[in-house]
Enzyme design. Structure first.
Site, PDB file in Angstrom:
ATOM      1  N   ASP A 141      34.856  15.676  59.540  1.00 59.62           N
ATOM      2  CA  ASP A 141      33.815  16.126  58.580  1.00 59.62           C
ATOM      3  C   ASP A 141      32.673  15.011  58.293  1.00 59.62           C
ATOM      4  O   ASP A 141      32.455  14.742  59.385  1.00 59.62           O
ATOM      5  CB  ASP A 141      34.916  15.638  57.310  1.00 59.62           C
ATOM      6  N   HIS A 202      31.797  16.059  50.956  1.00 59.53           N
ATOM      7  CA  HIS A 202      32.948  16.565  51.372  1.00 59.53           C
ATOM      8  C   HIS A 202      33.886  16.254  52.554  1.00 59.53           C
ATOM      9  O   HIS A 202      35.613  16.118  51.687  1.00 59.53           O
ATOM     10  CB  HIS A 202      32.316  17.726  52.867  1.00 59.53           C
ATOM     11  N   SER A 531      38.551  24.269  52.524  1.00 54.63           N
ATOM     12  CA  SER A 531      38.219  22.869  52.558  1.00 54.63           C
ATOM     13  C   SER A 531      38.933  22.426  52.186  1.00 54.63           C
ATOM     14  O   SER A 531      39.476  21.344  52.304  1.00 54.63           O
ATOM     15  CB  SER A 531      36.412  22.807  52.270  1.00 54.63           C
TER      16      SER A 531
END
Ligand SMILES: *[C@@H]1O[C@H](CO)[C@@H](O)[C@H](O)[C@H]1NC(C)=O
Ligand SMILES: *[C@@H]1O[C@H](CO)[C@@H](O)[C@H](O)[C@H]1NC(C)=O
Ligand SMILES: *[C@@H]1O[C@H](CO)[C@@H](O)[C@H](O)[C@H]1NC(C)=O
Ligand SMILES: *[C@@H]1O[C@H](CO)[C@@H](O)[C@H](O)[C@H]1NC(C)=O
Length: 744
Positions: A141, A202, A531
């Protein structure tokens, strides 16, 4: 760059142009592009340490001696492959070499948040195996925020003995036991941080959803409660391959390579190609990396993609990974608009700003074009970039006819608020840097009529209300839909997990809306995307693995799918192509009764059946692979998956006979009876329809014979093996040609 808004990114290749002189002395322009050259497994007995020199020797054959010196940018460890800049012709020559499986342009992946756990029936007080703290989850990520409370190592012992990982330019602890970053060609942008630290949020979010500690958190009072990962005792290893410019394939593959070599148990990948492309199985970094992970017994979960609700929008679809769709849970955010005439409309977003009921002038963007910039009202009504007169928006609430590109809302600096017409999926509670809401097209038309009906239109946007979403669960509009675009007879996606407004840890370097100028920089955020669904599924796999450390990835996947909670095709007409087997249920998945296992050899047979030749497959395994003979080729529908799909196409293919084998992991002595739930359009027989087991680990085979006439586009049915204690449920889908997705 996070989760949803960037769905519109397109692929960008890394290009370098250099001048060189060809042999006849004339100046020639060479366009180099970075490629991954993939050659399957290392040849038997080869020391991976010698790879770089072997790779250079091989490259010399292709680029010749006249060419300028060029280096191997990266050699992979857990399989045979390297990264290098090549011209188009060199790439072609490379691809023709016998040992080469694929030559892949280094294109970019895009990034595709805890009440969610309670909703799916996975409470804090669930039974846990002591093994949980030996489970290591690798996340590929944007990096991680190590100081987050979600990754504190209070109460954690040293890492499991098997762990070979380490931390690049970073301080780890006993919770966050690995952190590496990958940027093969060394191209950084200004905001990139040259370490596994997460400037975006994220990666911190996905990591804490898998394995974060229990932390009391909220988003400025919203979604308040305990943010927690599914396996809070497990360890986390971050492999940062996603930068400000995106996640390049070569970096992503390097991250997967390192994770495999370090010894992770489970991998969570919330990334995928952004456009509607359907590459073959060994033509993408994630497909190759996940194949080698599977060979080592590592479970891989990947997000389905955020290009829904149209059919054929899956971006991650190999059978050896678990492809995860995003579903809603019972929390929803509504943001109301009150007009000067007293009418109130309900829209969606998470609006934390409080205008305290103050009314502001309401103006349609179509009435204030940036004429100096050459725009007129028929353009500016959509609020596309630069089309609106910036001075005319000051202190007003602006109405935009659609939300195609809401990130451009930055042009509304000084506006009091924005109202968008929702044209995309309506279940996307985005966060903006100013008061904003999405209204349905019908409501938006009424707002426009109100503006036309009065000289002094006014409105206010209210702070969001957090309400119960009584319809849940259903699959979010943005979640990519199947079928599997390249192997029609394999069902995708596999499963659904929560992916709408999930609260989890965040990087305080980025604002919660991700807009420049937004000062709300917080440690927890609620965001949307497949996600966010993927780490829920990865955590469920880690949870199952903590009880059954020796189960293969396929056994874990089977356990997750056959115990999933059925979802409603009334809420999602795309049915299994929206939710696969249904909503994930980690507690049930620990005791599935029977599992459908798949070995590496089975996948090779499947690839044979899918048109791969001995020559293509030989490098993948370095075994004697032979696709000759009936037994060696397995039709895709006979891969031992816990789901059944038939593409009927235009030709009659009935009757179709599926063969499956189940392994007993429930009670030693048990008798399972087959139950089929099907509409009358299909006739489904299971032979034999009773399976008796006398020991754990025993295998039994059966056939499912499907006959019928396809008079509708899509028919769903269900097979359930039931011994009175365990119900082993498989989805069955029969379908014809489905509408193709619009150009994106
Ligand atoms: C290590 O990370 C810091 C920022 O956290 C960065 O400034 C530095 O350049 C990095 N060093 C290396 C060798 O990458
Ligand atoms: C507005 O601008 C677009 C693009 O420049 C043009 O095609 C269109 O005809 C214009 N409309 C009017 C009403 O002038
Ligand atoms: C509209 O607003 C202006 C300025 O606020 C005010 O002077 C005018 O009387 C208002 N007109 C109506 C019809 O309310
Ligand atoms: C591979 O096939 C060749 C030719 O059929 C045979 O001679 C060899 O023994 C086989 N090797 C293995 C490991 O099965």
């Amino acid at each position: 760059m996070v989760s949803l808004r960037p769905c519109l990114f397109i692929l960008i290749f890394t290009l370098t142009i250099t001048d060189t002189y060809s042999s006849n002395g004339r100046k020639a322009m060479h366009i180099f592009q970075t490629y991954i050259v993939y050659m399957g497994d290392h040849p038997k007995g080869m020391d991976p340490a010698s790879s770089p020199s072997l790779h250079m020797a091989m490259a010399q054959k292709v680029i010749g001696s006249n060419s300028e010196p060029r280096s191997i940018l990266h050699s992979y460890k857990s399989f045979n492959g390297f990264v290098m800049k090549l011209t188009e012709e060199e790439k072609e020559r490379m691809a023709e070499m016998d040992e080469v499986v694929s030559v892949i342009p280094d294109s970019k992946y895009i990034l595709h948040t805890t009440k969610s756990w309670d909703f799916i029936g996975f409470p804090q007080q669930v039974t846990r195996a002591s093994m949980e703290s030996d489970i290591i989850v690798g996340v590929v990520d944007t990096g991680i925020w190590p100081e987050s409370k979600s990754f504190s190592d209070e109460g954690f012992g040293p890492p499991p003995k098997k762990w070979k990982g380490s931390c690049h330019n970073f301080t780890c602890n006993n919770k966050l036991i690995g952190a590496k970053y990958f940027n093969i060609d060394g191209s950084y942008r200004k905001k990139d941080i040259k370490s596994p630290r997460d400037p975006n949020g994220h990666g911190t979010h996905t990591s804490s959803t898998v394995a974060g500690n229990l932390v009391t958190a909220s988003l400025l009072g919203y979604a308040s409660g305990t943010a927690r990962g599914g396996v809070p005792s497990a360890r986390v290893a971050m492999y940062k391959a996603c930068w400000v410019s995106g996640c390049r394939q070569a970096d992503t593959l390097a991250a997967l390579d390192a994770a495999i070599d370090d010894g992770v148990d489970v991998l969570s990948l919330s990334i995928g190609l952004g456009g509607l492309e359907y590459p073959a199985y060994f033509q993408t970094g994630t497909n190759i990396g996940s194949f080698h992970a599977m060979k080592r017994g590592i479970f891989v979960a990947n997000s389905a993609g955020n290009s829904g609700p149209y059919f054929y929008t899956m971006t991650n679809y190999p059978p050896w990974m678990l492809s995860v769709a995003a579903s809603t849970f019972d929390r929803k955010f509504v943001t109301k608009v009150r007009l000067g005439n007293g009418v109130v409309y309900e829209g969606s977003t998470i609006n934390t700003f409080d205008l305290k009921n103050k009314m502001f002038p309401l103006i349609s963007a179509g009435d204030i074009p940036n004429t100096a910039g050459g725009f007129n009202g028929s353009i500016s009504r959509y609020c596309s970039e630069n089309s609106v007169d910036k001075n005319a928006v000051k202190g007003k609430i602006v109405v935009c006819d659609n939300s195609v590109n809401p990130e451009k809302v930055g042009v509304f600096n000084g506006a009091a608020g924005v109202i968008f017409g929702a044209i995309g999926p309506k279940d996307l509670p985005s966060i903006f840097a100013l008061p904003a809401t999405f209204l349905s097209q019908g409501k938006l038309r009424n707002v426009q009529l109100y503006i036309e009906s009065t000289r002094n239109a006014t409105a206010t946007i209210l702070k969001s209300d957090e309400v119960k979403n009584t319809l849940s669960p259903y699959v979010a509009g943005f979640s990519s839909r199947g079928p599997n675009p390249i192997t029609p007879n394999i069902l995708k996606p596999d499963i659904a997990a929560p992916g709408v407004s999930v609260l989890a840890a965040w990087s305080p370097l980025n604002s919660i809306s991700e807009f420049e100028g937004d000062k709300r920089k917080l440690s927890y955020n609620a965001i949307c995307g497949t996600s966010m669904a993927c780490p829920h599924a990865a955590a469920a796999a880690a949870y199952v693995k903590s009880f059954h450390p020796n189960w293969s990835p396929a056994m874990i996947k089977s356990a997750l799918m056959t115990t999933a909670t059925p979802m409603s095709s009334a809420l999602n007409p795309e049915a299994e192509f929206a939710y696969g087997a249904g909503q994930i249920n980690p507690v049930k998945a620990v005791n599935p009764g029977l599992v459908y296992d798949i070995t590496e050899a089975d996948y090779i047979q499947f690839l044979c059946g899918d048109g791969y030749t001995d020559k293509m497959l030989q490098p993948l395994t370095h075994e004697n692979v032979s696709c000759h003979g009936k037994a060696q080729k397995r039709a895709a529908y006979n891969l031992n998956l816990p789901s059944f799909a038939i593409y009927h196409g235009n030709v009659g293919v009935f009757p179709r006979v599926f063969r499956r084998t189940v392994t007993n992991v429930g009670s030693a002595k048990s008798t399972y009876k087959a139950t089929v739930i099907t509409p009358s359009l299909l006739d489904i027989q299971v032979k034999p329809d009773v399976l008796s087991f006398t020991s754990i680990g025993q295998e039994k085979s059966f056939s499912v014979v499907i006959e019928g006439a396809l008079t509708v586009k899509l028919i769903s049915a269900t097979l359930i093996w039931d011994d009175g204690n365990f119900q082993v449920r498989s989805p069955i889908v029969v379908y014809g040609d489905l509408p193709e997705p619009p150009d994106m």
